[in-house]
Design an enzyme around this catalytic site. Structure first.
Site, mmCIF file in Angstrom:
data_model
loop_
_atom_site.group_PDB
_atom_site.id
_atom_site.type_symbol
_atom_site.label_atom_id
_atom_site.label_comp_id
_atom_site.label_asym_id
_atom_site.label_seq_id
_atom_site.Cartn_x
_atom_site.Cartn_y
_atom_site.Cartn_z
ATOM 1 N N ARG A 191 35.021 38.825 17.792
ATOM 2 C CA ARG A 191 35.174 40.025 18.637
ATOM 3 C C ARG A 191 36.182 41.018 18.043
ATOM 4 O O ARG A 191 36.085 42.219 18.247
ATOM 5 C CB ARG A 191 35.561 39.656 20.073
ATOM 6 N N HIS A 192 37.120 40.479 17.272
ATOM 7 C CA HIS A 192 38.123 41.363 16.661
ATOM 8 C C HIS A 192 37.503 42.201 15.538
ATOM 9 O O HIS A 192 37.918 43.329 15.307
ATOM 10 C CB HIS A 192 39.288 40.539 16.132
ATOM 11 N N HIS A 215 44.220 39.719 14.760
ATOM 12 C CA HIS A 215 43.343 40.567 15.582
ATOM 13 C C HIS A 215 42.993 41.906 14.951
ATOM 14 O O HIS A 215 41.909 42.423 15.166
ATOM 15 C CB HIS A 215 44.000 40.834 16.948
ATOM 16 N N ASN A 216 43.940 42.492 14.211
ATOM 17 C CA ASN A 216 43.727 43.860 13.708
ATOM 18 C C ASN A 216 43.420 43.921 12.217
ATOM 19 O O ASN A 216 43.220 44.999 11.677
ATOM 20 C CB ASN A 216 44.957 44.732 14.009
ATOM 21 N N THR A 251 63.005 53.291 9.648
ATOM 22 C CA THR A 251 62.398 52.738 10.869
ATOM 23 C C THR A 251 61.100 51.993 10.611
ATOM 24 O O THR A 251 60.606 51.286 11.500
ATOM 25 C CB THR A 251 62.051 53.885 11.837
ATOM 26 N N VAL A 277 58.444 53.603 10.401
ATOM 27 C CA VAL A 277 57.439 54.463 11.044
ATOM 28 C C VAL A 277 56.842 55.472 10.055
ATOM 29 O O VAL A 277 55.622 55.515 9.842
ATOM 30 C CB VAL A 277 58.033 55.189 12.272
ATOM 31 N N GLY A 278 57.693 56.296 9.447
ATOM 32 C CA GLY A 278 57.188 57.370 8.591
ATOM 33 C C GLY A 278 56.325 56.846 7.455
ATOM 34 O O GLY A 278 55.223 57.367 7.191
ATOM 35 N N ARG A 284 36.020 45.282 16.954
ATOM 36 C CA ARG A 284 37.031 46.287 17.332
ATOM 37 C C ARG A 284 37.631 46.971 16.101
ATOM 38 O O ARG A 284 37.879 48.181 16.117
ATOM 39 C CB ARG A 284 38.125 45.622 18.178
ATOM 40 N N ASP A 332 61.513 53.765 0.775
ATOM 41 C CA ASP A 332 62.374 54.886 0.389
ATOM 42 C C ASP A 332 63.785 54.338 0.196
ATOM 43 O O ASP A 332 64.004 53.116 0.241
ATOM 44 C CB ASP A 332 62.282 56.046 1.406
ATOM 45 N N HIS A 333 64.764 55.241 0.004
ATOM 46 C CA HIS A 333 66.133 54.797 -0.304
ATOM 47 C C HIS A 333 66.689 53.835 0.748
ATOM 48 O O HIS A 333 67.432 52.915 0.431
ATOM 49 C CB HIS A 333 67.054 56.011 -0.443
ATOM 50 N N CYS A 343 61.012 51.691 5.344
ATOM 51 C CA CYS A 343 61.858 52.884 5.359
ATOM 52 C C CYS A 343 62.914 52.644 6.434
ATOM 53 O O CYS A 343 63.133 51.496 6.830
ATOM 54 C CB CYS A 343 61.047 54.172 5.555
#
Ligand code: RB5
Length: 155
Positions: A134-135, A100-101, A69, A71-72, A138, A8-9, A67
Protein backbone atom coordinates in the site's frame (compact mmCIF):
# COMPACT_ATOMS: atom_id res chain seq x y z
CA UNK A 1 25.62 0.72 0.28
CA UNK A 2 27.23 3.70 -1.47
CA UNK A 3 26.07 6.88 0.29
CA UNK A 4 26.53 10.50 -0.84
CA UNK A 5 27.09 13.22 1.78
CA UNK A 6 26.47 16.93 1.45
CA UNK A 7 26.34 19.83 3.89
CA UNK A 8 26.86 23.55 4.24
CA UNK A 9 29.32 25.12 6.71
CA UNK A 10 26.97 24.39 9.64
CA UNK A 11 27.12 20.65 8.99
CA UNK A 12 30.76 19.89 8.20
CA UNK A 13 31.70 18.55 11.65
CA UNK A 14 28.61 16.37 12.00
CA UNK A 15 29.01 15.11 8.43
CA UNK A 16 32.56 13.90 9.11
CA UNK A 17 31.42 12.13 12.29
CA UNK A 18 28.52 10.43 10.47
CA UNK A 19 30.72 9.40 7.55
CA UNK A 20 33.04 7.68 9.98
CA UNK A 21 30.10 6.04 11.77
CA UNK A 22 28.54 4.75 8.54
CA UNK A 23 31.90 3.49 7.27
CA UNK A 24 32.16 1.47 10.49
CA UNK A 25 28.72 0.04 9.62
CA UNK A 26 30.20 -1.17 6.33
CA UNK A 27 28.96 1.54 3.97
CA UNK A 28 30.95 3.38 1.32
CA UNK A 29 30.80 7.18 1.72
CA UNK A 30 31.27 9.84 -0.96
CA UNK A 31 31.66 13.47 0.15
CA UNK A 32 30.18 16.14 -2.15
CA UNK A 33 31.17 19.09 0.08
CA UNK A 34 31.12 21.61 1.62
CA UNK A 35 34.51 20.73 3.11
CA UNK A 36 35.22 23.92 5.05
CA UNK A 37 33.28 24.85 8.22
CA UNK A 38 34.71 28.38 8.01
CA UNK A 39 33.32 29.02 4.53
CA UNK A 40 30.22 30.79 5.82
CA UNK A 41 29.50 32.28 2.38
CA UNK A 42 28.54 28.87 0.99
CA UNK A 43 24.94 28.11 0.01
CA UNK A 44 23.13 24.96 1.14
CA UNK A 45 21.14 24.50 -2.14
CA UNK A 46 24.40 23.75 -3.98
CA UNK A 47 25.11 20.69 -1.80
CA UNK A 48 21.52 19.44 -1.70
CA UNK A 49 21.57 19.59 -5.48
CA UNK A 50 24.92 17.79 -5.79
CA UNK A 51 23.81 14.82 -3.68
CA UNK A 52 20.37 14.66 -5.32
CA UNK A 53 21.93 14.67 -8.78
CA UNK A 54 24.42 11.99 -7.75
CA UNK A 55 21.49 9.76 -6.74
CA UNK A 56 19.67 10.59 -9.96
CA UNK A 57 22.78 9.59 -12.00
CA UNK A 58 23.10 6.34 -10.04
CA UNK A 59 26.50 7.36 -8.66
CA UNK A 60 25.32 6.71 -5.10
CA UNK A 61 22.21 4.91 -3.87
CA UNK A 62 21.15 7.17 -0.99
CA UNK A 63 22.24 10.40 0.68
CA UNK A 64 22.79 12.24 3.94
CA UNK A 65 22.35 16.01 3.94
CA UNK A 66 23.12 18.38 6.80
CA UNK A 67 22.64 22.10 7.26
CA UNK A 68 21.77 24.16 10.33
CA UNK A 69 18.21 22.83 10.50
CA UNK A 70 18.24 20.21 7.74
CA UNK A 71 15.35 22.10 6.15
CA UNK A 72 16.90 24.27 3.43
CA UNK A 73 19.19 21.58 2.06
CA UNK A 74 16.32 19.04 1.91
CA UNK A 75 14.08 21.52 0.09
CA UNK A 76 16.74 21.93 -2.58
CA UNK A 77 17.25 18.18 -3.01
CA UNK A 78 13.49 17.57 -3.18
CA UNK A 79 13.28 19.68 -6.35
CA UNK A 80 15.15 16.93 -8.20
CA UNK A 81 12.85 14.31 -9.76
CA UNK A 82 12.96 11.01 -7.88
CA UNK A 83 14.35 12.51 -4.70
CA UNK A 84 12.50 11.98 -1.45
CA UNK A 85 14.51 13.81 1.23
CA UNK A 86 13.13 13.78 4.79
CA UNK A 87 14.24 15.96 7.68
CA UNK A 88 14.30 13.79 10.82
CA UNK A 89 15.22 14.68 14.39
CA UNK A 90 14.56 11.27 15.92
CA UNK A 91 14.97 7.62 14.82
CA UNK A 92 11.25 6.71 14.60
CA UNK A 93 10.55 9.12 11.72
CA UNK A 94 13.84 8.16 10.08
CA UNK A 95 12.84 4.47 10.04
CA UNK A 96 9.30 5.17 8.82
CA UNK A 97 10.58 7.57 6.14
CA UNK A 98 12.14 4.51 4.50
CA UNK A 99 9.57 1.83 5.40
CA UNK A 100 6.57 3.89 4.25
CA UNK A 101 7.88 6.76 2.12
CA UNK A 102 10.85 5.08 0.42
CA UNK A 103 13.00 8.09 1.29
CA UNK A 104 16.37 8.15 -0.43
CA UNK A 105 17.87 11.06 1.55
CA UNK A 106 17.95 11.69 5.28
CA UNK A 107 18.41 15.32 6.20
CA UNK A 108 19.64 16.49 9.60
CA UNK A 109 19.94 19.78 11.43
CA UNK A 110 23.40 20.13 12.93
CA UNK A 111 22.02 22.87 15.21
CA UNK A 112 19.06 20.68 16.19
CA UNK A 113 20.42 17.22 16.99
CA UNK A 114 23.55 16.21 18.87
CA UNK A 115 26.12 13.84 17.44
CA UNK A 116 24.98 10.69 19.29
CA UNK A 117 21.31 11.24 18.44
CA UNK A 118 22.32 11.86 14.81
CA UNK A 119 24.09 8.47 14.76
CA UNK A 120 20.91 6.74 16.03
CA UNK A 121 18.89 8.58 13.37
CA UNK A 122 21.10 7.55 10.44
CA UNK A 123 21.36 3.98 11.78
CA UNK A 124 17.54 3.75 11.85
CA UNK A 125 17.39 5.16 8.31
CA UNK A 126 19.99 2.85 6.77
CA UNK A 127 18.82 -0.29 8.58
CA UNK A 128 15.25 0.16 7.32
CA UNK A 129 13.74 -1.27 4.14
CA UNK A 130 10.82 -0.02 2.05
CA UNK A 131 7.73 -2.13 2.79
CA UNK A 132 6.07 -1.65 -0.62
CA UNK A 133 2.43 -2.75 -1.08
CA UNK A 134 0.00 0.00 0.00
CA UNK A 135 2.95 2.31 0.58
CA UNK A 136 4.14 1.83 -3.01
CA UNK A 137 0.78 3.12 -4.27
CA UNK A 138 1.10 6.23 -2.09
CA UNK A 139 4.69 6.90 -3.09
CA UNK A 140 3.58 6.54 -6.72
CA UNK A 141 0.96 9.23 -6.04
CA UNK A 142 3.79 11.55 -4.95
CA UNK A 143 5.69 10.73 -8.15
CA UNK A 144 2.54 11.47 -10.14
CA UNK A 145 2.37 14.96 -8.62
CA UNK A 146 6.04 15.48 -9.46
CA UNK A 147 5.49 14.38 -13.06
CA UNK A 148 2.41 16.58 -13.46
CA UNK A 149 4.37 19.70 -12.54
CA UNK A 150 7.78 18.84 -13.99
CA UNK A 151 9.08 20.74 -16.97
CA UNK A 152 11.01 18.25 -19.01
CA UNK A 153 13.87 20.03 -20.79
CA UNK A 154 13.99 19.23 -24.51
CA UNK A 155 17.24 17.75 -25.78
C1 RB5 B 1 22.93 28.79 7.39
O1 RB5 B 1 23.21 29.71 8.38
C2 RB5 B 1 21.56 28.16 7.60
O2 RB5 B 1 20.59 29.02 7.09
C3 RB5 B 1 21.48 26.81 6.95
O3 RB5 B 1 22.45 25.99 7.48
C4 RB5 B 1 20.18 26.04 7.09
O4 RB5 B 1 19.78 25.94 8.41
C5 RB5 B 1 19.09 26.44 6.21
O5 RB5 B 1 18.03 25.79 6.13
Amino acid sequence: MKIGFGCDHAGVELKLALMEFLKEMGHECVDYGNYDPNDRADDYPEFGRKVGEAIMRGEVEKGVLICGTGVGISLAANKIPGIRACVCSEPYSARLSVQHNNANIISLGARVVGRELAKDIVAAFFNAEFEGERHARRVQMITDIEETYSIHPKD
